[in-house]
Design an enzyme around this catalytic site. Structure first.
Site, PDB file in Angstrom:
ATOM      1  N   LYS A  71      70.974  86.765 -84.857  1.00  0.00           N
ATOM      2  CA  LYS A  71      69.552  86.677 -84.534  1.00  0.00           C
ATOM      3  C   LYS A  71      68.863  87.915 -85.055  1.00  0.00           C
ATOM      4  O   LYS A  71      69.312  89.037 -84.794  1.00  0.00           O
ATOM      5  CB  LYS A  71      69.378  86.588 -82.996  1.00  0.00           C
ATOM      6  CG  LYS A  71      67.931  86.469 -82.573  1.00  0.00           C
ATOM      7  CD  LYS A  71      67.464  85.024 -82.645  1.00  0.00           C
ATOM      8  CE  LYS A  71      65.958  84.879 -82.632  1.00  0.00           C
ATOM      9  NZ  LYS A  71      65.316  84.971 -83.987  1.00  0.00           N
ATOM     10  N   LYS A  74      69.907  90.050 -89.890  1.00  0.00           N
ATOM     11  CA  LYS A  74      68.604  90.429 -90.458  1.00  0.00           C
ATOM     12  C   LYS A  74      68.551  89.929 -91.885  1.00  0.00           C
ATOM     13  O   LYS A  74      69.585  89.684 -92.492  1.00  0.00           O
ATOM     14  CB  LYS A  74      68.462  91.955 -90.460  1.00  0.00           C
ATOM     15  CG  LYS A  74      67.037  92.438 -90.589  1.00  0.00           C
ATOM     16  CD  LYS A  74      66.329  92.442 -89.246  1.00  0.00           C
ATOM     17  CE  LYS A  74      64.851  92.679 -89.370  1.00  0.00           C
ATOM     18  NZ  LYS A  74      64.235  92.929 -88.039  1.00  0.00           N
ATOM     19  N   GLY A 118      60.385  86.628 -87.630  1.00  0.00           N
ATOM     20  CA  GLY A 118      59.520  87.480 -88.453  1.00  0.00           C
ATOM     21  C   GLY A 118      59.889  88.950 -88.386  1.00  0.00           C
ATOM     22  O   GLY A 118      60.699  89.382 -87.575  1.00  0.00           O
ATOM     23  N   ASP A 119      59.279  89.706 -89.271  1.00  0.00           N
ATOM     24  CA  ASP A 119      59.351  91.166 -89.299  1.00  0.00           C
ATOM     25  C   ASP A 119      58.194  91.575 -90.222  1.00  0.00           C
ATOM     26  O   ASP A 119      57.237  90.796 -90.384  1.00  0.00           O
ATOM     27  CB  ASP A 119      60.721  91.637 -89.839  1.00  0.00           C
ATOM     28  CG  ASP A 119      60.973  93.128 -89.582  1.00  0.00           C
ATOM     29  OD1 ASP A 119      61.376  93.476 -88.457  1.00  0.00           O
ATOM     30  OD2 ASP A 119      60.752  93.955 -90.491  1.00  0.00           O
ATOM     31  N   ASN A 134      51.500  93.297 -86.532  1.00  0.00           N
ATOM     32  CA  ASN A 134      51.790  92.547 -85.314  1.00  0.00           C
ATOM     33  C   ASN A 134      52.167  93.466 -84.139  1.00  0.00           C
ATOM     34  O   ASN A 134      51.609  93.343 -83.040  1.00  0.00           O
ATOM     35  CB  ASN A 134      52.922  91.550 -85.604  1.00  0.00           C
ATOM     36  CG  ASN A 134      53.401  90.854 -84.351  1.00  0.00           C
ATOM     37  OD1 ASN A 134      54.408  91.235 -83.759  1.00  0.00           O
ATOM     38  ND2 ASN A 134      52.658  89.865 -83.895  1.00  0.00           N
ATOM     39  N   SER A 164      62.049  85.896 -78.479  1.00  0.00           N
ATOM     40  CA  SER A 164      62.635  84.941 -79.425  1.00  0.00           C
ATOM     41  C   SER A 164      63.780  84.179 -78.761  1.00  0.00           C
ATOM     42  O   SER A 164      63.923  82.960 -78.940  1.00  0.00           O
ATOM     43  CB  SER A 164      63.177  85.665 -80.659  1.00  0.00           C
ATOM     44  OG  SER A 164      62.154  85.912 -81.592  1.00  0.00           O
TER      45      SER A 164
HETATM   46  P1  NDP Z   1      53.504  93.744 -89.985  1.00  0.00           P
HETATM   47  O1  NDP Z   1      53.803  93.304 -91.365  1.00  0.00           O
HETATM   48  O2  NDP Z   1      52.718  92.861 -89.089  1.00  0.00           O
HETATM   49  O3  NDP Z   1      52.788  95.151 -89.994  1.00  0.00           O
HETATM   50  C1  NDP Z   1      53.373  96.259 -90.597  1.00  0.00           C
HETATM   51  C2  NDP Z   1      52.430  97.438 -90.494  1.00  0.00           C
HETATM   52  O4  NDP Z   1      53.113  98.616 -90.899  1.00  0.00           O
HETATM   53  C3  NDP Z   1      51.240  97.309 -91.409  1.00  0.00           C
HETATM   54  O5  NDP Z   1      50.142  97.993 -90.870  1.00  0.00           O
HETATM   55  C4  NDP Z   1      51.740  97.978 -92.682  1.00  0.00           C
HETATM   56  O6  NDP Z   1      50.709  98.456 -93.524  1.00  0.00           O
HETATM   57  C5  NDP Z   1      52.534  99.123 -92.108  1.00  0.00           C
HETATM   58  N1  NDP Z   1      53.601  99.482 -93.063  1.00  0.00           N
HETATM   59  C6  NDP Z   1      54.537  98.665 -93.578  1.00  0.00           C
HETATM   60  N2  NDP Z   1      55.303  99.307 -94.446  1.00  0.00           N
HETATM   61  C7  NDP Z   1      54.831 100.552 -94.490  1.00  0.00           C
HETATM   62  C8  NDP Z   1      55.222 101.705 -95.209  1.00  0.00           C
HETATM   63  N3  NDP Z   1      56.242 101.689 -96.083  1.00  0.00           N
HETATM   64  N4  NDP Z   1      54.514 102.837 -94.982  1.00  0.00           N
HETATM   65  C9  NDP Z   1      53.479 102.858 -94.101  1.00  0.00           C
HETATM   66  N5  NDP Z   1      53.063 101.791 -93.396  1.00  0.00           N
HETATM   67  C10 NDP Z   1      53.746 100.673 -93.583  1.00  0.00           C
HETATM   68  O7  NDP Z   1      54.947  94.080 -89.344  1.00  0.00           O
HETATM   69  P2  NDP Z   1      55.328  94.226 -87.814  1.00  0.00           P
HETATM   70  O8  NDP Z   1      54.210  94.770 -87.027  1.00  0.00           O
HETATM   71  O9  NDP Z   1      55.975  92.974 -87.404  1.00  0.00           O
HETATM   72  O10 NDP Z   1      56.495  95.311 -87.916  1.00  0.00           O
HETATM   73  C11 NDP Z   1      56.260  96.702 -87.758  1.00  0.00           C
HETATM   74  C12 NDP Z   1      57.574  97.393 -87.387  1.00  0.00           C
HETATM   75  O11 NDP Z   1      58.053  96.863 -86.150  1.00  0.00           O
HETATM   76  C13 NDP Z   1      58.715  97.214 -88.384  1.00  0.00           C
HETATM   77  O12 NDP Z   1      59.499  98.387 -88.369  1.00  0.00           O
HETATM   78  C14 NDP Z   1      59.519  96.083 -87.777  1.00  0.00           C
HETATM   79  O13 NDP Z   1      60.859  96.101 -88.202  1.00  0.00           O
HETATM   80  C15 NDP Z   1      59.397  96.401 -86.300  1.00  0.00           C
HETATM   81  N6  NDP Z   1      59.631  95.311 -85.371  1.00  0.00           N
HETATM   82  C16 NDP Z   1      58.960  94.138 -85.463  1.00  0.00           C
HETATM   83  C17 NDP Z   1      59.164  93.131 -84.555  1.00  0.00           C
HETATM   84  C18 NDP Z   1      58.402  91.871 -84.558  1.00  0.00           C
HETATM   85  O14 NDP Z   1      58.580  91.074 -83.637  1.00  0.00           O
HETATM   86  N7  NDP Z   1      57.521  91.625 -85.505  1.00  0.00           N
HETATM   87  C19 NDP Z   1      60.188  93.289 -83.489  1.00  0.00           C
HETATM   88  C20 NDP Z   1      60.788  94.588 -83.439  1.00  0.00           C
HETATM   89  C21 NDP Z   1      60.525  95.538 -84.367  1.00  0.00           C
HETATM   90  P3  NDP Z   1      50.228  97.617 -94.809  1.00  0.00           P
HETATM   91  O15 NDP Z   1      49.316  96.577 -94.255  1.00  0.00           O
HETATM   92  O16 NDP Z   1      49.569  98.628 -95.673  1.00  0.00           O
HETATM   93  O17 NDP Z   1      51.472  97.048 -95.437  1.00  0.00           O
HETATM   94  O1  2IT Z   2      63.385  93.851 -85.346  1.00  0.00           O
HETATM   95  C1  2IT Z   2      63.291  92.862 -84.587  1.00  0.00           C
HETATM   96  O2  2IT Z   2      63.826  92.854 -83.471  1.00  0.00           O
HETATM   97  C2  2IT Z   2      62.521  91.702 -85.054  1.00  0.00           C
HETATM   98  N1  2IT Z   2      61.951  91.758 -86.136  1.00  0.00           N
HETATM   99  C3  2IT Z   2      62.445  90.470 -84.218  1.00  0.00           C
HETATM  100  C4  2IT Z   2      63.673  89.627 -84.399  1.00  0.00           C
HETATM  101  C5  2IT Z   2      63.625  88.271 -83.748  1.00  0.00           C
HETATM  102  O3  2IT Z   2      64.602  87.541 -83.969  1.00  0.00           O
HETATM  103  O4  2IT Z   2      62.672  87.912 -83.051  1.00  0.00           O
END
Ligand code: NDP
Ligand code: 2IT
Length: 448
Positions: free
Chosen positions: A93, A129, A168-169, A243, A380
């Site tokens: 997952k 992943k 997603g991520d 997100n 999830s």
């Molecule tokens: P999104 O794509 O929704 O948003 C990512 C954000 O981070 C954007 O504002 C983006 O800016 C910025 N960003 C991405 N890459 C870079 C970089 N190299 N340098 C600076 N800023 C950056 O992703 P999420 O919000 O889903 O994910 C954000 C983080 O949270 C990640 O590390 C992800 O692995 C983690 N995460 C996400 C989960 C989820 O459920 N979605 C769960 C747990 C962890 P820009 O618009 O300019 O690209």
């Molecule tokens: O980093 C994370 O935990 C996620 N991007 C969410 C993974 C998931 O299966 O919901």
């Protein structure tokens, strides 16, 4: 040096030679290995059965070509991965990331940490992943759709609701999950819970969109409470504006904190009156625009290029929610000098090793990603339960389970840290608690 420590260093030496070209993966392994010696001292059978040697090698990695046709009629080719890291406690997952920086090192670091994060949720999910070096920025909906369809045409061979359940991520949200799901269904002829983060119209869980950001703030609230503090009247900086960041900001506001800054990969905005979250949503979620556009509608706010963590301004709580290693170099010193007393990681591995040490040494409460951002994957897993039951729970039901899970994770990691003689080191507590469950599951299943 204890036998356990010797063993840890031997395995690290081996993996660092074998995967020498994977710096992010090695960073994640190093950080994890640095905390688990006490478990191996107590349980020599884990050393004897070479659990670490097995843990650092994914059960399977799939790498494949994703050819697709852009709006100009040209054929483009991307590279995609799915790393099925560990299935000791449940089906693989974890999310899929679409970003030009995605490579095997990135998906392996994410997959490795996902094993222990998923274990901490208390739910039956293993670690996986995936992702692609596809850059969604500037692509039309049609291009994103064709890319997702091509990717799923190959990926569908390796996933399934009891086998591997992607989500997603970065760069993968409801739009991408919808296209991926549509193609999976077309090829397999069945509706099932093979992906999470689905739209609510067909099997998505209410509350999944908000879950990581809300969960991060529930976790942080529990950590603050133990230190006699709350979000009320505290100034907070959240990095990113995707997100995780958006829903973290929303929950901080509900708890009467003031978010004074957020960012994207180009720069950041400071709005001392409090970030207008609806405006950020409009720019980033609806228009897929840049955070710099914010100041056109909020003239009292200021836009700066660069990394928000290098900005000098007084605040108390830091929530990095963008990407790996965003806090590096001088940033930790600046964060400490700014008066921050708590930092919780919404992103995966946003703080590099040296910065984590600096923050912990300065007495900053440090909430590690594996624990603090587990709310997304936890919901999830609740989506998987709802799909199996063919039911949809109400928001209150999902949110209350999420709150309980995040508070339980905090309690579990803080008690584990105490038990193992590293009180207050929540990073060590998370590694040890996450690891123990997986290690004993592996042990009981034999050498497989
Ligand atoms: P999104 O794509 O929704 O948003 C990512 C954000 O981070 C954007 O504002 C983006 O800016 C910025 N960003 C991405 N890459 C870079 C970089 N190299 N340098 C600076 N800023 C950056 O992703 P999420 O919000 O889903 O994910 C954000 C983080 O949270 C990640 O590390 C992800 O692995 C983690 N995460 C996400 C989960 C989820 O459920 N979605 C769960 C747990 C962890 P820009 O618009 O300019 O690209
Ligand atoms: O980093 C994370 O935990 C996620 N991007 C969410 C993974 C998931 O299966 O919901």
């Amino acid at each position: 040096m204890s036998d356990a420590k010797k063993y840890i260093e031997e395995v690290y030496q081996e993996v660092s030679e074998r995967d020498s070209y994977q710096p992010e993966f090695l960073q994640a392994v190093r950080e994890f290995f640095d905390s688990i010696e006490p478990v191996l001292v107590l349980h020599p059978e884990l050393v004897q059965q070479n659990i670490l040697g097995r843990l650092v090698e994914p059960e399977r990695i799939i790498q494949f070509r994703v050819p697709w046709v852009n709006d100009q009629g040209e054929v483009e080719v991307n590279r995609a991965f799915r790393v099925q890291f560990n299935s000791a406690i449940g089906p693989y997952k974890g999310g899929m990331r679409f970003h030009p920086t995605v490579n095997q090192s990135i998906v392996k670091f994410l997959g490795f940490e996902q094993i222990f994060k998923n274990s901490l949720t208390g739910l039956p999910i293993g670690g996986g992943k995936g992702g692609s070096d596809f850059n969604p920025r500037g692509k039309s909906d049609g291009e994103v759709m064709r890319f997702c369809q091509s990717l799923m045409t190959e990926l569908q061979k390796y996933i399934g609701p009891d086998m591997d359940v992607p989500a997603g991520d970065i760069g993968v949200g409801a739009r991408e999950i919808g296209y991926l799901y549509g193609q999976y269904k077309k090829l397999n002829g069945s509706h099932n819970g093979v992906l999470t983060g689905k739209p609510l119209l067909y099997g998505g869980s209410i509350g999944r969109t908000e879950a990581t950001g809300f969960g991060l703030v529930y976790f942080t609230k529990a950590m603050l409470k133990d230190a006699g503090k709350t979000f009320k009247h505290q100034k907070v900086i959240v990095s990113g504006s995707g997100n995780v960041a958006i829903y973290a900001m929303e929950k901080v506001k509900e708890y009467e904190g003031t978010v004074i800054a957020c960012s994207d990969s180009d720069g950041y905005i400071i709005d001392e009156a409090g970030i207008d979250i609806e405006l950020v949503k409009d720019i980033k979620e609806k228009r897929r625009g840049r955070i710099s556009e914010y100041v056109a509608q909020r003239p009292e706010a200021k836009y700066f290029e660069g990394n928000v963590w290098n900005h000098k301004i007084n605040y108390q709580i830091a929530l990095p929610c963008a990407t790996q290693n965003e806090i590096f170099g001088e940033a930790a010193d600046t964060i400490i000098a700014n008066g921050v007393y708590a930092l919780a990681e919404g992103a995966n591995m946003p703080t590099d090793l040296e910065s984590t040490k600096k923050l912990q040494k300065a007495g900053v409460l440090f909430g590690p990603a594996k624990a603090a951002n587990a709310g997304g994957v936890a919901v999830s897993a609740l989506e998987m339960s709802q799909n199996s039951q063919r039911l949809s729970w109400e928001f209150e039901e999902v949110d209350s389970q999420l709150k309980t899970i995040m508070k339980t994770i905090y309690r579990q990691i803080s008690e584990t840290a105490k038990e193992y003689g590293v009180e207050g080191d929540f990073a060590a507590g998370a590694n040890i608690a996450g690891f123990t469950k997986v290690a004993f599951a592996m042990l009981s299943q034999g050498v497989v």
